[in-house]
Write an enzyme that holds these catalytic residues in place. Sequence first.
Site, mmCIF file in Angstrom:
data_model
loop_
_atom_site.group_PDB
_atom_site.id
_atom_site.type_symbol
_atom_site.label_atom_id
_atom_site.label_comp_id
_atom_site.label_asym_id
_atom_site.label_seq_id
_atom_site.Cartn_x
_atom_site.Cartn_y
_atom_site.Cartn_z
ATOM 1 N N GLN A 1 0.951 -1.313 0.049
ATOM 2 C CA GLN A 1 -0.076 -0.235 0.100
ATOM 3 C C GLN A 1 0.927 1.154 0.104
ATOM 4 O O GLN A 1 1.876 1.270 0.504
ATOM 5 C CB GLN A 1 -0.854 -0.018 1.184
ATOM 6 C CG GLN A 1 -1.919 -1.198 1.179
ATOM 7 C CD GLN A 1 -1.163 -2.109 2.093
ATOM 8 O OE1 GLN A 1 -0.159 -2.548 2.260
ATOM 9 N NE2 GLN A 1 -2.222 -3.199 2.887
ATOM 10 N N ASP B 1 -4.056 1.635 -3.255
ATOM 11 C CA ASP B 1 -4.242 2.171 -2.265
ATOM 12 C C ASP B 1 -4.042 4.029 -2.591
ATOM 13 O O ASP B 1 -3.485 4.588 -1.530
ATOM 14 C CB ASP B 1 -3.888 1.979 -0.987
ATOM 15 C CG ASP B 1 -4.684 0.541 -0.420
ATOM 16 O OD1 ASP B 1 -5.060 0.051 -1.067
ATOM 17 O OD2 ASP B 1 -4.420 0.531 0.682
ATOM 18 N N ASP C 1 -7.475 -1.322 -5.181
ATOM 19 C CA ASP C 1 -8.218 -0.769 -4.128
ATOM 20 C C ASP C 1 -7.891 0.724 -4.113
ATOM 21 O O ASP C 1 -7.788 1.200 -3.126
ATOM 22 C CB ASP C 1 -7.867 -1.559 -2.761
ATOM 23 C CG ASP C 1 -8.415 -3.193 -2.848
ATOM 24 O OD1 ASP C 1 -9.169 -3.485 -3.710
ATOM 25 O OD2 ASP C 1 -7.721 -3.885 -1.912
ATOM 26 N N ARG D 1 -14.500 -4.054 -4.312
ATOM 27 C CA ARG D 1 -14.905 -5.321 -3.695
ATOM 28 C C ARG D 1 -14.740 -4.907 -2.187
ATOM 29 O O ARG D 1 -14.270 -3.754 -1.763
ATOM 30 C CB ARG D 1 -13.468 -6.157 -3.683
ATOM 31 C CG ARG D 1 -12.016 -5.672 -3.344
ATOM 32 C CD ARG D 1 -10.892 -6.752 -3.404
ATOM 33 N NE ARG D 1 -9.373 -6.179 -3.018
ATOM 34 C CZ ARG D 1 -8.814 -6.999 -2.623
ATOM 35 N NH1 ARG D 1 -8.969 -8.233 -2.335
ATOM 36 N NH2 ARG D 1 -7.372 -6.245 -2.345
ATOM 37 N N TRP E 1 -14.172 -4.508 1.513
ATOM 38 C CA TRP E 1 -12.975 -4.415 2.438
ATOM 39 C C TRP E 1 -13.750 -5.321 3.928
ATOM 40 O O TRP E 1 -12.861 -5.884 4.615
ATOM 41 C CB TRP E 1 -12.687 -3.050 2.814
ATOM 42 C CG TRP E 1 -11.624 -3.233 3.650
ATOM 43 C CD1 TRP E 1 -10.714 -4.123 4.335
ATOM 44 C CD2 TRP E 1 -10.803 -2.083 4.092
ATOM 45 N NE1 TRP E 1 -9.645 -3.743 5.130
ATOM 46 C CE2 TRP E 1 -9.761 -2.233 5.017
ATOM 47 C CE3 TRP E 1 -10.991 -0.646 3.999
ATOM 48 C CZ2 TRP E 1 -8.919 -1.428 5.790
ATOM 49 C CZ3 TRP E 1 -9.959 0.229 4.631
ATOM 50 C CH2 TRP E 1 -8.937 -0.107 5.360
#
Length: 338
Positions: free
Chosen positions: A146, A169, A190, A253, A255
Amino acid sequence: MFASLYLLLGVFATLLTTAASPLERRASRTTPPAGAVVVSKTPASGQFSTVQAAVNSLPNDSSARTIFISPGTYTEQVSISRLGPTTIFGSTTDTTSYTSNAVTIQFGSSAASAGNDDLSGTLRVHKDNFAMYNVNVRNTFGQGSQALALSSYGTNIGYYGNAFFGFQDTVLANQGNQYFGVCYIEGAVDFIFGQHARAFFQRNTIASVAAGTITADGPTSATDASLFVINNSNIIQSTAATTSLTGKVFLGRPWTQWAKVAFTQCTLAATINSAGWEIWSTATPNTADVTFAEFDNTGPGAAGTRASFSEKASSIVGFRAADVLGSNWTTWVDQAYV
């Protein structure tokens, strides 16, 4: 009589000038507004060479303040937590978009090395009542962890004409009411995520640079009000992608099992998989209580049999800016970016 006429004309001219100022400011912003703290690569007397130094110079009280950043690339992490309404303007010749931004803040840090997601952020905003215009923000770390471009904690926060670049991220909107108007957001995994924020993304360009998921919302309970709505935006493949991403990108999606995300009135490129949405993982699907909705999307990526845990909404009610941000949203969101 003539004196009164001249007085009225003077008042009228003043009103015209006052009304025109915001429009002039939005058309082009290459010089600092009056009273702004100035950041420059070649600072003159009273100016700063880094964005963080300019932030640190601000009084930590309730007064409003403005920072203007002159053209250039500033390699640094910036953390903003001062009290009081704060606005950052980046130099640009076209404030209606991010395409002419002349300012970049960049840094290469990862959550693995920094200790957590927030600490990896190139720009970390931990305050209420913040606005930023026409600044590019990059996390140059790349793949493997991330690595945030933006970590945003606070309410009544607006990002206008900015561009955010990362891989995993990229943008963390983690609490409070946040608005992203006419921004560019690039990543792969993400790359728009958070847990407690109510965030509205209006007229954004959201670009995938590799296969993965765009959003990952993670409310911590069924009563958590977290909601991400992406409206009237273009969902595309980044020009930086090295291979075709057709069918390899998912809208989101979960978390956690209470994730809430909606894509409304967007144009979806062929990058979007026909299922639209995917589970968190095989071991932890997190689909029991999700709200994954679409309304009136178009483009090749809007077609296909969607995942069973998602829905095609029959109305945009519940996903409008006022629904997400509250009825007072027009008092703090710059309406030029709606």
